[in-house]
Design a protein around this motif. Structure first.
Motif, PDB file in Angstrom:
ATOM      1  N   GLN A 218       1.019  -1.105  -0.087  1.00 59.01           N
ATOM      2  CA  GLN A 218       0.238   0.004  -0.115  1.00 59.01           C
ATOM      3  C   GLN A 218       0.825   1.070   0.280  1.00 59.01           C
ATOM      4  OE1 GLN A 218      -3.473   0.328   3.050  1.00 59.01           O
ATOM      5  NE2 GLN A 218      -3.359  -1.499   2.623  1.00 59.01           N
ATOM      6  N   SER A 219       0.444   2.329  -0.251  1.00 55.80           N
ATOM      7  CA  SER A 219       1.163   3.632  -0.340  1.00 55.80           C
ATOM      8  C   SER A 219       0.790   4.500  -0.433  1.00 55.80           C
ATOM      9  CB  SER A 219       1.671   3.341  -1.645  1.00 55.80           C
ATOM     10  OG  SER A 219       0.532   3.568  -3.049  1.00 55.80           O
ATOM     11  N   ASP A 220      -0.435   4.836   1.359  1.00 56.38           N
ATOM     12  CA  ASP A 220      -1.248   5.971   1.235  1.00 56.38           C
ATOM     13  C   ASP A 220      -1.057   6.789   2.236  1.00 56.38           C
ATOM     14  OD1 ASP A 220      -1.168   4.295   3.323  1.00 56.38           O
ATOM     15  OD2 ASP A 220      -3.984   4.389   3.159  1.00 56.38           O
ATOM     16  N   ASN A 221       0.082   6.482   2.463  1.00 61.69           N
ATOM     17  CA  ASN A 221       0.800   7.804   3.011  1.00 61.69           C
ATOM     18  C   ASN A 221       2.413   8.297   2.682  1.00 61.69           C
ATOM     19  OD1 ASN A 221       2.359   6.421   4.597  1.00 61.69           O
ATOM     20  ND2 ASN A 221       1.090   5.648   6.239  1.00 61.69           N
ATOM     21  N   LEU A 222       3.265   9.325   3.246  1.00 64.70           N
ATOM     22  CA  LEU A 222       4.638   9.185   1.941  1.00 64.70           C
ATOM     23  C   LEU A 222       5.393   7.890   2.915  1.00 64.70           C
ATOM     24  CD1 LEU A 222       6.052  11.490   0.878  1.00 64.70           C
ATOM     25  CD2 LEU A 222       7.087  12.476   3.389  1.00 64.70           C
ATOM     26  N   LEU A 223       5.823   7.552   3.660  1.00 62.61           N
ATOM     27  CA  LEU A 223       6.698   6.619   5.047  1.00 62.61           C
ATOM     28  C   LEU A 223       6.086   5.635   3.432  1.00 62.61           C
ATOM     29  CD1 LEU A 223       7.599   5.931   8.054  1.00 62.61           C
ATOM     30  CD2 LEU A 223       6.711   4.055   7.026  1.00 62.61           C
TER      31      LEU A 223
END
Ligand code: CTP
Length: 403
Positions: free
Chosen positions: A105-110
């Motif tokens: 998943q890539s729903d935040n910058l981290l």
């Protein structure tokens, strides 16, 4: 020197109570000489402030895809951040973030940065004991390991819930030690013994005079330092120089004459894997050394000279497992002379520097070299800093050691 010195460490901080320890982690990485940038999940900011982390890291802290406080909202480039890092350390890593990482998943910058990072990723999980031993977490962790990430196991102790068990994030000191060991275990010269000679030799005429040369020792010292940084166990036999060895793990043996250098080198040769002889050894020494200072007299003074031991040639004669490297300093028929030396002294590589080249030779910080190998491959290099030349030599050795 720490293997983290000069390295770029990206620290990922997620929303667990252990986030407060990430402040210590930043300080420890900086103490080891690393440059640190921090990327946080948005909720991690409730546990530790970006201001604290940016003050300690001396860098801007990233927590969202755009910098909301900025009127000209700027895009925080996760790809750039991921590529910037030599090492990405996620500490603390919560169950939620671990699960996102395992799922891609890539729903935040981290987590987006994690997907873009090409460097080694270290993960220090932190959660309550039941969460830590839950089959979902165990499966997530083994999945993340199978992707090539390294897990820094949680420790046993009192947890934020008041319960006691395994789930505490590893202490910042343990994380740094873990990283340093893991990195140094993977260095290309780990477990290899490298013997190096450097500097001039001084051949005594009487108690106050000697025959010497202008070698500064810079090339050999640079090779020794670089070899140690690449994980080797290094013995440096150094003739008289004004240099000091900056890398404490290098075992320096100081000698003056060719005879002393010969003895020191032979003491360490039999069990070394690589020997690099960069010293400018005197080829001749006075046949007798006056025990008192020679007084000035009428007329001329003649000093009779005898040959010194050719240290490199003696190593070539008894060479077994060792990769043997010599230097050739030539002023004419450079290639031809260097090739003859390579064969005569039974070397695996000869590093030729020509005094005709600008930026090459004694005393300078730069060198211009040509590599000549046993199979007659000739590789000329540009003028480079001696540290870079050292790296080129060692890289050639690494490529050919077990070939
Ligand atoms: N060398 C050595 N012992 C010596 C002389 C040289 O170990 N007594 C090593 C140097 O450290 C270098 C290489 O041999 O790696 C070549 O040294 P150089 O002086 O260029 O060659 P020589 O064999 O001494 O020949 P010449 O001086 O005639 O060029």
């Amino acid at each position: 020197m720490s293997v983290l010195s000069g390295k770029k460490v990206l620290l990922g901080v997620t929303a667990g109570i252990a986030a407060y320890k990430s402040t210590y982690l930043v300080r420890l990485f900086i103490k080891e000489g690393a440059e640190v940038k921090v990327v946080m999940t948005p909720s991690a900011k409730e546990f530790v402030t970006p201001l604290t982390l940016s003050t300690l890291s001396k860098n801007e802290v990233f927590s969202s895809f755009t910098n909301e406080d900025d009127d000209n909202a700027q895009w925080n480039n996760h790809v750039e951040l991921g590529l910037w890092a030599d090492y990405f350390v996620i500490a603390p890593a919560t169950a939620n973030t671990l699960s996102k990482m395992a799922q891609g998943q890539s729903d935040n910058l981290l987590v987006a940065t994690y997907l873009s990072a090409k460097c080694p990723v270290y993960i220090a999980p932190a959660m309550d004991l039941d969460m830590y031993k839950h089959p979902s977490t165990l499966e997530t962790l083994s999945k993340l390991e199978s992707f090539g990430n390294t897990i820094i196991p949680a420790e046993h102790g009192e947890l934020a819930s008041g319960l006691i068990g395994k789930g505490r994030m590893a202490e910042p000191e343990s994380i740094v030690v873990f990283l340093e060991k893991d990195i140094s275990d993977q260095l290309p010269l780990k477990g290899k013994k490298v013997l190096i000679t450097a500097g001039p030799t001084y051949e005594a005429i009487d108690p106050v005079r000697f025959i010497g040369n202008h070698s500064s020792g810079k090339m050999g010292y640079a090779i020794a330092e670089t070899a140690a940084n690449l994980g080797a166990e290094v013995v440096l036999v150094s003739g008289p120089t004004s240099l000091s060895m900056e890398e404490p793990s290098v075992h320096v043996i100081r000698v003056a004459s060719a005879k002393e250098m010969y003895n020191a080198v032979h003491e360490h040769y039999s069990n070394c894997d690589v020997a690099i002889l960069s010293a400018a050894v005197a080829d001749y020494r006075p046949k007798t050394v006056a025990s008192e200072k020679i007084k000035k007299k009428e007329g001329e003074l003649t000093i009779e000279l005898e040959k010194t031991e050719d240290i490199l040639a003696s190593l070539g004669k008894t060479k077994q497992q060792q990769f043997l490297v010599g230097f050739a300093l030539e002023t004419q028929n450079e290639l031809e002379n260097a090739k003859t030396k390579l064969e005569k002294k039974n070397l695996d590589l000869i590093v030729l520097n020509s005094l005709n080249d600008k930026g090459a030779g004694f005393g300078t910080d730069t060198n211009k070299v040509t590599f000549i190998t046993r199979d007659n491959k000739v590789t000329p290099f540009q003028v480079k800093d001696k540290k870079e030349v050292a790296y080129d030599i060692l890289q050639h050795i690494i490529d050919h050691l077990d070939a």
